[in-house]
Design a protein around this motif. Structure first.
Motif, mmCIF file in Angstrom:
data_model
loop_
_atom_site.group_PDB
_atom_site.id
_atom_site.type_symbol
_atom_site.label_atom_id
_atom_site.label_comp_id
_atom_site.label_asym_id
_atom_site.label_seq_id
_atom_site.Cartn_x
_atom_site.Cartn_y
_atom_site.Cartn_z
ATOM 1 N N LEU A 291 27.044 -35.456 51.681
ATOM 2 C CA LEU A 291 27.419 -34.209 52.456
ATOM 3 C C LEU A 291 26.150 -33.201 52.517
ATOM 4 O O LEU A 291 26.110 -32.477 53.607
ATOM 5 C CB LEU A 291 28.448 -33.709 51.097
ATOM 6 C CG LEU A 291 28.787 -32.372 51.627
ATOM 7 C CD1 LEU A 291 30.506 -32.373 51.091
ATOM 8 C CD2 LEU A 291 28.169 -31.235 50.862
ATOM 9 N N LEU A 292 25.269 -33.416 51.526
ATOM 10 C CA LEU A 292 23.967 -32.244 51.420
ATOM 11 C C LEU A 292 23.109 -32.659 52.807
ATOM 12 O O LEU A 292 22.399 -31.718 53.290
ATOM 13 C CB LEU A 292 23.480 -32.385 50.263
ATOM 14 C CG LEU A 292 24.220 -31.764 49.168
ATOM 15 C CD1 LEU A 292 23.440 -31.965 47.685
ATOM 16 C CD2 LEU A 292 24.431 -30.437 49.060
ATOM 17 N N ASP A 293 23.241 -33.792 53.032
ATOM 18 C CA ASP A 293 22.266 -34.210 54.272
ATOM 19 C C ASP A 293 22.828 -34.086 55.585
ATOM 20 O O ASP A 293 22.231 -34.277 56.575
ATOM 21 C CB ASP A 293 21.736 -35.955 53.955
ATOM 22 C CG ASP A 293 20.808 -35.790 52.766
ATOM 23 O OD1 ASP A 293 20.385 -34.831 52.439
ATOM 24 O OD2 ASP A 293 20.885 -37.004 52.184
ATOM 25 N N HIS A 294 24.155 -33.864 55.801
ATOM 26 C CA HIS A 294 24.766 -33.811 57.020
ATOM 27 C C HIS A 294 24.428 -32.839 57.785
ATOM 28 O O HIS A 294 24.262 -31.600 57.349
ATOM 29 C CB HIS A 294 26.343 -33.906 56.611
ATOM 30 C CG HIS A 294 27.183 -33.958 57.822
ATOM 31 N ND1 HIS A 294 27.417 -33.095 58.816
ATOM 32 C CD2 HIS A 294 27.901 -35.087 58.253
ATOM 33 C CE1 HIS A 294 28.370 -33.623 59.748
ATOM 34 N NE2 HIS A 294 28.514 -34.858 59.408
ATOM 35 N N PRO A 295 23.932 -32.877 59.051
ATOM 36 C CA PRO A 295 23.206 -31.785 59.832
ATOM 37 C C PRO A 295 24.327 -30.688 59.792
ATOM 38 O O PRO A 295 23.583 -29.523 59.695
ATOM 39 C CB PRO A 295 23.090 -32.333 61.293
ATOM 40 C CG PRO A 295 22.965 -34.151 60.920
ATOM 41 C CD PRO A 295 24.065 -34.244 59.786
ATOM 42 N N ALA A 296 25.508 -30.719 60.226
ATOM 43 C CA ALA A 296 26.422 -29.738 59.978
ATOM 44 C C ALA A 296 26.438 -28.788 58.830
ATOM 45 O O ALA A 296 26.528 -27.349 58.744
ATOM 46 C CB ALA A 296 27.883 -30.130 60.407
ATOM 47 N N VAL A 297 26.193 -29.429 57.556
ATOM 48 C CA VAL A 297 26.313 -28.841 56.161
ATOM 49 C C VAL A 297 24.737 -28.036 56.194
ATOM 50 O O VAL A 297 24.931 -26.934 55.577
ATOM 51 C CB VAL A 297 26.492 -29.954 54.972
ATOM 52 C CG1 VAL A 297 26.353 -29.168 53.902
ATOM 53 C CG2 VAL A 297 28.027 -30.450 55.292
ATOM 54 N N VAL A 298 23.776 -28.848 56.486
ATOM 55 C CA VAL A 298 22.408 -28.340 56.439
ATOM 56 C C VAL A 298 22.589 -27.115 57.194
ATOM 57 O O VAL A 298 21.958 -25.951 56.625
ATOM 58 C CB VAL A 298 21.513 -29.281 57.228
ATOM 59 C CG1 VAL A 298 20.281 -28.604 56.869
ATOM 60 C CG2 VAL A 298 21.462 -30.514 56.070
ATOM 61 N N ALA A 299 23.164 -27.033 58.389
ATOM 62 C CA ALA A 299 23.147 -25.739 59.166
ATOM 63 C C ALA A 299 23.899 -24.542 58.570
ATOM 64 O O ALA A 299 23.620 -23.486 58.935
ATOM 65 C CB ALA A 299 23.685 -26.006 60.657
ATOM 66 N N ALA A 300 25.032 -25.026 58.056
ATOM 67 C CA ALA A 300 26.062 -24.154 57.735
ATOM 68 C C ALA A 300 25.606 -23.248 56.174
ATOM 69 O O ALA A 300 26.171 -22.292 55.800
ATOM 70 C CB ALA A 300 27.235 -24.567 57.595
ATOM 71 N N ARG A 301 24.928 -24.253 55.331
ATOM 72 C CA ARG A 301 24.717 -23.973 54.121
ATOM 73 C C ARG A 301 24.043 -22.520 53.945
ATOM 74 O O ARG A 301 24.514 -21.769 53.118
ATOM 75 C CB ARG A 301 23.876 -25.059 53.247
ATOM 76 C CG ARG A 301 23.654 -24.926 51.952
ATOM 77 C CD ARG A 301 22.818 -26.051 51.205
ATOM 78 N NE ARG A 301 22.537 -25.832 49.792
ATOM 79 C CZ ARG A 301 22.141 -26.859 49.168
ATOM 80 N NH1 ARG A 301 21.722 -28.106 49.550
ATOM 81 N NH2 ARG A 301 21.657 -26.516 47.893
ATOM 82 N N PRO A 302 22.925 -22.448 54.377
ATOM 83 C CA PRO A 302 22.243 -20.778 53.973
ATOM 84 C C PRO A 302 23.311 -19.655 54.056
ATOM 85 O O PRO A 302 23.337 -18.972 53.243
ATOM 86 C CB PRO A 302 21.277 -20.999 54.911
ATOM 87 C CG PRO A 302 20.930 -22.281 55.280
ATOM 88 C CD PRO A 302 22.098 -22.960 55.432
ATOM 89 N N ASP A 303 24.011 -19.633 55.271
ATOM 90 C CA ASP A 303 25.189 -18.655 55.479
ATOM 91 C C ASP A 303 26.122 -18.483 54.504
ATOM 92 O O ASP A 303 26.661 -17.616 53.914
ATOM 93 C CB ASP A 303 25.544 -18.737 56.867
ATOM 94 C CG ASP A 303 26.612 -17.455 57.086
ATOM 95 O OD1 ASP A 303 26.377 -16.295 57.062
ATOM 96 O OD2 ASP A 303 27.707 -17.866 57.287
#
Length: 329
Positions: A291-303
């Motif tokens: 989950l943490l490595d998934h590109p969509a999660v990486v992109a959404a996580r900071p916000d």
């Protein structure tokens, strides 16, 4: 895939031949975070499983300063002196910032480290809950496959480490320091309930009287707690790694507990339950990693995290958003 199998073949052959450098390499691969390393080590360990299960698995933990490494060295020397082989898996403290660890157990156990019948393996605890390094259970199996009679798992005594080590061993020895009241106040009920044997350390010199008081106080506490196994009330014993007094009695209690579990079938059931729990812990760890490595999660996580920090989004709502991103919803 061919390389993985070739390396696994080499590891299996080395373990069966009793090559310690191969055992060290296997454990290194088991502890690695690299997928290819883990795959190779797991392939080897799966083939070695028929050689496992014959050792006494004993966990030792306690608060910092209680003398765990000194106790382990004294116990290890006594066991090797009696003709047994001993593996010590010493889970070391790691820095959460740097990821570095002290890994000084061979320095703290200088005599045992030179003993040809002993094997000491320090492992960084990293961020794993309770300080038990990921791969410690597999390392226990590797040491059993190698043929060690006893596997001792010594952990950092911080918070949940005692709970974690109890999940990978047969018998759990809790070390406490002489001083009675203050130490008893600081030991959580849940941790005391995990103990199969309680050893009061540093019972020598001017501390003998304090150790005797600590033994009496802890016996009262143990008597009031729920028993982990019918027919076994954890003994509380005083010992000194300096003089050697009481070390034999502590080990005799640990092996008596182990024999009790083996005699009524509890040992096999407990090990099976531990293996199943380890299976699902591994699944959870891998899913979180994916989950943490998934590109969509990486992109959404900071916000998402910034909105949680600002109080604009609940943690539950944030989790929903990240999981939707992970699932592609």
């Amino acid at each position: 895939m061919t390389d993985t199998l070739d390396i696994a073949d080499t590891l299996v052959a080395g373990i069966e031949a009793g090559e310690r450098r191969v055992l060290a390499r296997l454990i290194t691969l088991l502890e690695s975070t690299r997928t290819d390393h883990r795959a190779t080590a797991t392939a080897a360990l799966d083939r070695l499983l028929p050689r496992t299960g014959g050792a006494v698995r004993c966990g030792l933990s306690g608060p910092p300063g209680v003398g765990k490494s000194t106790f382990v060295e004294a116990l290890g020397r006594r066991l090797t002196g009696a003709g047994q082989t001993v593996a010590v898996l010493a889970v070391d403290a790691s820095s959460r910032r740097s990821g570095g660890s002290i890994l000084g157990d061979k320095t703290r156990m200088p005599t045992l480290a030179r003993d040809p019948h002993a094997f000491i393996r320090p492992s960084p605890a990293s961020a794993t809950l309770g300080g038990v390094a990921r791969g410690t259970r597999d390392a226990v199996l590797a040491c059993e496959a190698f043929g060690f009679d006893v596997v001792l798992v010594e952990t950092v005594g911080v918070g949940q480490s005692e709970v974690a080590v109890a999940d990978v061993v047969d018998t759990f020895v809790l070390l406490v320091a002489a001083g009675a009241g203050d130490e008893l106040q600081g030991i959580k009920r849940g941790i005391m309930e995990l103990a199969d044997v309680v050893a009061v350390t540093k019972a020598d010199g001017e501390q003998v009287a304090a150790a005797d008081r600590a033994v009496a106080d802890h016996r009262v506490a143990v008597h009031l707690l729920r028993r982990r196994h019918p027919g076994w009330e954890p003994p509380v014993l005083a010992c000194s790694a300096v003089t050697g007094g009481g070390i034999a009695e502590v080990w005799a209690a640990a092996t008596a507990h182990h024999a009790l579990l083996a005699g009524d079938g509890t040992l096999d059931r407990r090990r099976a339950e531990q293996a199943t729990a380890a299976l699902w812990a591994e699944v959870r760890d891998r899913l979180v990693g994916d989950l943490l490595d998934h590109p969509a999660v990486v992109a959404a996580r900071p916000d998402v995290e910034s909105r949680v920090d600002a109080g604009e989004l609940t943690p539950t709502g944030a989790a929903d958003e990240l999981l939707r991103a992970f699932r592609g919803a």
